[in-house]
Design an enzyme around this catalytic site. Structure first.
Site, PDB file in Angstrom:
ATOM      1  N   HIS A  93     -20.585 -16.314   8.829  1.00 29.67           N
ATOM      2  CA  HIS A  93     -20.674 -15.560   9.975  1.00 29.67           C
ATOM      3  C   HIS A  93     -20.001 -15.949  10.867  1.00 29.67           C
ATOM      4  O   HIS A  93     -20.432 -16.463  12.194  1.00 29.67           O
ATOM      5  CB  HIS A  93     -21.700 -14.487  10.950  1.00 29.67           C
ATOM      6  N   SER A  94     -18.295 -15.675  11.682  1.00 33.58           N
ATOM      7  CA  SER A  94     -18.096 -16.930  12.806  1.00 33.58           C
ATOM      8  C   SER A  94     -18.307 -18.285  12.746  1.00 33.58           C
ATOM      9  O   SER A  94     -17.545 -18.865  11.407  1.00 33.58           O
ATOM     10  CB  SER A  94     -18.501 -16.518  13.486  1.00 33.58           C
ATOM     11  N   MET A  95     -18.450 -19.307  13.171  1.00 31.25           N
ATOM     12  CA  MET A  95     -18.694 -20.398  13.093  1.00 31.25           C
ATOM     13  C   MET A  95     -19.496 -20.936  11.545  1.00 31.25           C
ATOM     14  O   MET A  95     -19.143 -21.905  10.609  1.00 31.25           O
ATOM     15  CB  MET A  95     -19.712 -21.042  14.365  1.00 31.25           C
TER      16      MET A  95
END
Length: 252
Positions: A93-95
């Protein structure tokens, strides 16, 4: 399977012999993997949810977080090597999605097995990442204001100096790792990519998610869920239903 003691801190794996796929899960900037542990109860026993414990958070809070994506994926290849002979997938998720992507590229470069599915959540396509102003080297006050605007870190935490002293180095390291990464290969990956995102996400648009299509020569799909950038918490049940369906399709 023999896992060296120095690598045991990195991975949680609890499923039994009926496992058909390991799902390695990577955290977002400043976050840990506690929420991934709840996935054990929601996903079938044939899928082994394996959160990746990065240094600088949770039980590894006393260790320095990585600031270089290259150094991190080099270590992750060593950590995951004993698992690569069996079917696996990545979720980030994201990074965490960027780590999953960079790790897949490193596996490809070293002619190692690739994930059966690359599952990316709330992240712009690699060629669109440079469109945002970096914050990792801002003075502390400006950095914290920017982190708060991005969401995910409660105001109460940012206002607690004791907690802040504990998490600030990891937060800044994570954003450094994320914002200084430069993709080195734009050729499409040969593995399928599934992209998930919140329909109300103001940081990553639906166009940003669609941009991932050019990064695979295999199957591609986009899932839109209700919620903002951190829909992963508010729409967890819906996400896991999609994820189970998409991973079952790969196994089939």
């Amino acid at each position: 399977m023999i896992i060296s003691p120095e690598h045991q801190a990195w991975i949680t794996s609890t499923r039994g012999e009926d496992v058909r796929l390991r799902l390695f899960c990577f955290p977002y900037a400043g976050g840990g993997v506690a929420h991934y542990r709840r996935w054990f109860e929601q996903l079938p026993t044939s899928i082994d949810v394996c959160p990746i414990h990065l240094p600088g958070r949770e039980q590894r809070i006393g260790e320095a977080a990585f600031t270089s994506m290259g150094e991190l994926v080099t270590t992750l290849v060593e950590v995951l090597l004993p698992y690569l002979h069996e079917p696996f997938a990545f979720f980030g998720h994201s990074m965490g999605g960027l780590i999953a992507y960079a790790l897949t590229r490193r596996l490809e470069a070293e002619s190692l097995p690739l994930p059966r599915h690359l599952c990316i959540s709330a992240l712009k396509a690699p060629h669109l990442l440079s469109n945002r102003e970096p914050i990792h080297d801002l003075p502390e006050a400006e950095f914290l204001r920017s982190v708060y605007r991005l969401g995910g870190t409660p105001l109460a935490v940012l206002q607690n100096q004791e907690l802040l002293d504990l998490i600030l180095p990891t937060l800044r390291a994570d954003f450094t790792l994320y914002e200084t990464y430069t993709p080195f290969n734009d050729l499409p990956l040969p593995c399928p990519i599934a992209v998930y995102g919140g329909a109300q996400d103001t940081l990553v648009s639906l166009v940003d998610l669609e941009g991932w299509r050019q990064h695979t020569s295999a199957e591609f799909l986009v899932r839109h869920l209700s919620g903002d950038h951190f829909y992963i918490h508010s729409a967890q049940i819906q996400l896991l239903r999609f994820l189970e369906h998409d991973l079952r399709a790969v196994l089939a």
